[in-house]
Design a protein around this motif. Sequence first.
Motif, PDB file in Angstrom:
ATOM      1  N   ASP A  63       0.773  -1.153  -0.120  1.00  0.00           N
ATOM      2  CA  ASP A  63       0.032   0.096  -0.075  1.00  0.00           C
ATOM      3  C   ASP A  63       0.778   1.295  -0.067  1.00  0.00           C
ATOM      4  OD1 ASP A  63       1.339  -0.165   2.227  1.00  0.00           O
ATOM      5  OD2 ASP A  63      -0.619   0.253   3.614  1.00  0.00           O
ATOM      6  N   GLU A  68       5.884  -0.561  -3.202  1.00  0.00           N
ATOM      7  CA  GLU A  68       5.296  -1.750  -3.146  1.00  0.00           C
ATOM      8  C   GLU A  68       3.763  -1.529  -3.282  1.00  0.00           C
ATOM      9  OE1 GLU A  68       7.687  -2.553  -0.615  1.00  0.00           O
ATOM     10  OE2 GLU A  68       6.931  -1.260   0.751  1.00  0.00           O
ATOM     11  N   ALA A 119       9.706  -3.974   2.659  1.00  0.00           N
ATOM     12  CA  ALA A 119       8.301  -3.048   2.905  1.00  0.00           C
ATOM     13  C   ALA A 119       8.808  -1.586   3.163  1.00  0.00           C
ATOM     14  CB  ALA A 119       7.576  -3.659   3.963  1.00  0.00           C
ATOM     15  N   ASP A 120      10.132  -1.130   2.434  1.00  0.00           N
ATOM     16  CA  ASP A 120      10.538   0.070   2.856  1.00  0.00           C
ATOM     17  C   ASP A 120      10.376   0.294   4.260  1.00  0.00           C
ATOM     18  OD1 ASP A 120      11.439   2.999   2.731  1.00  0.00           O
ATOM     19  OD2 ASP A 120       9.512   3.784   2.594  1.00  0.00           O
ATOM     20  N   THR A 122      12.363   0.717   7.859  1.00  0.00           N
ATOM     21  CA  THR A 122      13.478   1.489   8.425  1.00  0.00           C
ATOM     22  C   THR A 122      14.032   0.849   9.517  1.00  0.00           C
ATOM     23  OG1 THR A 122      12.414   3.507   7.795  1.00  0.00           O
ATOM     24  CG2 THR A 122      14.128   3.772   9.227  1.00  0.00           C
ATOM     25  N   ARG A 127      13.200  -2.290  16.584  1.00  0.00           N
ATOM     26  CA  ARG A 127      13.041  -3.452  15.604  1.00  0.00           C
ATOM     27  C   ARG A 127      14.050  -4.303  15.498  1.00  0.00           C
ATOM     28  NH1 ARG A 127      10.619   0.538  10.921  1.00  0.00           N
ATOM     29  NH2 ARG A 127       8.415   0.484  11.546  1.00  0.00           N
ATOM     30  N   GLN A 169       0.251   5.641   9.215  1.00  0.00           N
ATOM     31  CA  GLN A 169       0.318   4.147   9.081  1.00  0.00           C
ATOM     32  C   GLN A 169       0.605   3.549  10.400  1.00  0.00           C
ATOM     33  OE1 GLN A 169       2.374   1.971   6.207  1.00  0.00           O
ATOM     34  NE2 GLN A 169       0.713   0.604   5.985  1.00  0.00           N
ATOM     35  N   ILE A 173       7.313   4.119  11.643  1.00  0.00           N
ATOM     36  CA  ILE A 173       7.992   5.282  12.392  1.00  0.00           C
ATOM     37  C   ILE A 173       7.392   6.668  12.300  1.00  0.00           C
ATOM     38  CG2 ILE A 173      10.446   4.212  12.050  1.00  0.00           C
ATOM     39  CD1 ILE A 173      10.845   6.263   9.828  1.00  0.00           C
TER      40      ILE A 173
HETATM   41  N1  ARG Z   1       9.704   3.695   6.412  1.00  0.00           N
HETATM   42  C1  ARG Z   1       8.529   3.489   7.500  1.00  0.00           C
HETATM   43  C2  ARG Z   1       8.952   2.401   8.669  1.00  0.00           C
HETATM   44  O1  ARG Z   1       9.653   1.684   8.404  1.00  0.00           O
HETATM   45  C3  ARG Z   1       7.366   3.151   6.909  1.00  0.00           C
HETATM   46  C4  ARG Z   1       7.312   1.923   5.989  1.00  0.00           C
HETATM   47  C5  ARG Z   1       5.808   1.598   5.571  1.00  0.00           C
HETATM   48  N2  ARG Z   1       5.936   0.607   4.443  1.00  0.00           N
HETATM   49  C6  ARG Z   1       4.706   0.203   3.717  1.00  0.00           C
HETATM   50  N3  ARG Z   1       5.092  -0.827   2.746  1.00  0.00           N
HETATM   51  N4  ARG Z   1       3.583   0.379   4.121  1.00  0.00           N
HETATM   52  O2  ARG Z   1       8.006   2.261   9.308  1.00  0.00           O
END
Ligand code: ARG
Length: 284
Positions: A63, A68, A119-120, A122, A127, A169, A173
């Motif tokens: 999303d 992705e 998933a991008d 960080t 974590r 979301q 982070i």
């Molecule tokens: N980079 C941020 C984190 O790691 C947000 C990543 C959200 N990734 C996603 N696929 N919705 O918290």
Amino acid sequence: MQAKTLTWLFVGIVIGLVAGYAASLPIQNSLQAKIASLEEKLSPKYVEKIKARGKLIVGTSADWPPFEYVDKEGNFAGIDIEIAKKIAEALGVELEIKDMKFAALIEALRNGQIDMILADMTPTAEREQLVDFSIPYYFSKGNAVVTTKDRLNEFREVDDLKGRNIGVQLGTIQEEWAKENLGDKASIVSYDHVYPEMIMALKRGDIDVMVVGDIIASVIIEKDPDLAIAFYAGGTRIGAAVAVPQGAEDLKYVVNSVLEKMLETGEMEQIFKEEIAKWLGAGS
Ligand code: ARG
């Protein structure tokens, strides 16, 4: 007489040794089994397991374009998906993508439902307690505060967010940043998915702003002329890395080799450019 005694003594010793050895065999075997299981615990063979299965299972939260998303044909697409393909290729296996909400990814990795997360994500100290991270594959400008274009003047700095409804979301982070900096001064609304839920909520006015990553913000505003970036706040320079299970050194080695090569050859940069263009052109 003496020679006979010696012979018997010799025979006795040999019998003793053979019997002793035979008696110790079960102990030796169980010892060997214990050592093997200890070795397995110390350096589990993740790569072997994936190769034997013939498939790499990557977890993501689709999303978050251009990292992705699900394209119009219903396929998973984006930067992380392209990187995942390269890793699967290096392992010589097929790729399966498992889509779930972002907040569920770490638990899924820890209980073995997926082999890695792209998933991008960080890397953060919190974590790191739960998973291991590869080298970073992207650097970030920090968090972007996005609002509707007509309200751009209202939001210039963090203080302007006081008393407002702020969308983030769940498990990101950005959520952490909002809670830490505005938790008692604003209302933080956490969404499982950015697309389409949180964007729709912003456009409807359910939330005044949303806080997301810099790259997703930059493509969202290009694609959606009603939205704009108000300012950047918080976040980290290290943007994203691949998460693998804790202690999965063999797998991390493969992932890092692939990433290093992609970064060195300029292939990574190319993928970022192509995937951003692809998503912007995809008109959904
Ligand atoms: N980079 C941020 C984190 O790691 C947000 C990543 C959200 N990734 C996603 N696929 N919705 O918290």
